[in-house]
Design an enzyme around this catalytic site. Structure first.
Site, PDB file in Angstrom:
ATOM      1  N   ASP A   1       0.865  -1.187   0.000  1.00 34.96           N
ATOM      2  CA  ASP A   1       0.000   0.000   0.000  1.00 34.96           C
ATOM      3  C   ASP A   1       0.900   1.236   0.000  1.00 34.96           C
ATOM      4  O   ASP A   1       1.614   1.476   0.984  1.00 34.96           O
ATOM      5  CB  ASP A   1      -0.890   0.033   1.247  1.00 34.96           C
ATOM      6  CG  ASP A   1      -2.017  -0.987   1.206  1.00 34.96           C
ATOM      7  OD1 ASP A   1      -1.842  -2.049   0.564  1.00 34.96           O
ATOM      8  OD2 ASP A   1      -3.067  -0.737   1.833  1.00 34.96           O
TER       9      ASP A   1
ATOM     10  N   LYS B   1      -7.209   3.539  -3.057  1.00 35.03           N
ATOM     11  CA  LYS B   1      -7.567   3.503  -1.640  1.00 35.03           C
ATOM     12  C   LYS B   1      -7.812   4.919  -1.141  1.00 35.03           C
ATOM     13  O   LYS B   1      -7.149   5.869  -1.578  1.00 35.03           O
ATOM     14  CB  LYS B   1      -6.413   2.835  -0.874  1.00 35.03           C
ATOM     15  CG  LYS B   1      -6.544   2.794   0.630  1.00 35.03           C
ATOM     16  CD  LYS B   1      -5.343   2.055   1.225  1.00 35.03           C
ATOM     17  CE  LYS B   1      -5.267   2.184   2.732  1.00 35.03           C
ATOM     18  NZ  LYS B   1      -4.085   1.516   3.303  1.00 35.03           N
TER      19      LYS B   1
ATOM     20  N   LYS C   1     -10.444   0.278  -2.274  1.00 38.62           N
ATOM     21  CA  LYS C   1     -10.267  -0.033  -0.850  1.00 38.62           C
ATOM     22  C   LYS C   1     -10.664   1.187  -0.031  1.00 38.62           C
ATOM     23  O   LYS C   1     -10.185   2.296  -0.276  1.00 38.62           O
ATOM     24  CB  LYS C   1      -8.813  -0.413  -0.556  1.00 38.62           C
ATOM     25  CG  LYS C   1      -8.545  -0.651   0.935  1.00 38.62           C
ATOM     26  CD  LYS C   1      -7.121  -1.121   1.195  1.00 38.62           C
ATOM     27  CE  LYS C   1      -6.814  -1.184   2.685  1.00 38.62           C
ATOM     28  NZ  LYS C   1      -5.450  -1.683   2.960  1.00 38.62           N
TER      29      LYS C   1
END
Length: 269
Positions: free
Chosen positions: A126, A196, A228
């Site tokens: 991430d 995300k 996400k």
């Protein structure tokens, strides 16, 4: 796809107009209506990213993830090897954050950080986008930053024919809707597997509206790039709201409390 700055501006302006006018494209309804649904734990990235995270707390994080069958344990790079060792033999994926939480590292540092995390056992990454570059419309810089991590770290992993999934954190709390669309579009073009919402370290958090916006932005990828939702998700009801808005993954430090269907204490993320 590499573009000139002028080409990026044209493509992003077209994308922004299309997404903002495409308000009728609702995500498919989620079948997850209770924490007991066996699919629900597989949406959870169980996170412990605070600076005071001690090894004993990291072990607890891993043990909770194994007990409930979460998708991943998401930690800072210093803890990746411990997590990979603790999760060995389970189905839970070791996940590492890079450029976290500011996104202000150089591209070379982000690439090194991702490679180091992968060498220590991370199987998902991430990364935080270059927020300042995005807000200043330096779109080529944003693309090059993400593409370098995707191609030089995640796709060059030699033990598998599959690339390590890369989730790109936009830090939506700092962005206008147009900037959210631009960041998500660039991330998808650069090789992201997920876009995300937030780190959880800059105030605010994921909203239904932002998740829906990112879902609409990613529709052109036909499911190849997912959404996400992360930050401020501390209850099953909030998870269900995010899943109904189009998220396929939930980042939270409250996974165990959510599985017990109780609201987590204040201060979690």
């Amino acid at each position: 796809m590499a573009r000139t700055e002028e080409e990026w501006n044209i493509a992003i302006n077209e994308k922004v107009l299309k997404v903002l006018h495409d308000t009728d494209s609702a995500p498919p309804s989620t079948s997850i209506t209770q924490p007991s649904n066996p699919l629900f734990p597989l949406t959870i990235d169980h996170a412990l990213l605070k600076p005071d995270a001690a090894p004993a707390k990291i072990d607890v994080l891993c043990d909770e993830a194994i007990r409930y069958g979460f998708r991943s344990c998401c930690v800072n790079g210093v803890h990746v090897k411990q997590v990979a060792d603790r999760l060995q033999g389970s189905s839970v994926i070791p996940c590492a954050v890079i450029g976290f939480p500011l996104g202000a590292s150089t591209t070379a540092v982000k690439v090194f950080e991702a490679r180091d995390a992968i060498s220590n056992g991370a199987r998902e990454i991430d990364m935080v986008i270059s927020i300042g570059a995005l807000k200043s419309q330096s779109y080529s810089t944003v693309f090059d930053d993400i593409h370098a991590v995707a191609s030089q770290a995640c796709k060059s992993f030699s033990e598998s024919t599959q690339a390590i999934p890369l989730k790109v954190i936009l830090e939506t709390v700092f962005l206008s809707d147009s900037e959210k669309i631009a960041g998500a579009f660039i991330a998808a073009e650069a090789g992201a597997s997920f876009v995300k919402t937030c780190t959880g370290f800059s105030g605010g958090g994921a909203t239904k509206e932002d998740v829906e916006l990112l879902y609409r932005t990613m529709r052109y990828k036909n499911g190849e790039v997912k959404v996400k939702a992360s930050a401020g998700i501390r209850s099953f009801e909030k998870c269900k709201e995010m899943l109904s808005a189009g998220a396929e993954r939930i980042g939270t430090s409250s996974g165990a409390a959510i599985m017990q269907n109780v609201r987590a204490v204040s201060g979690t993320y």
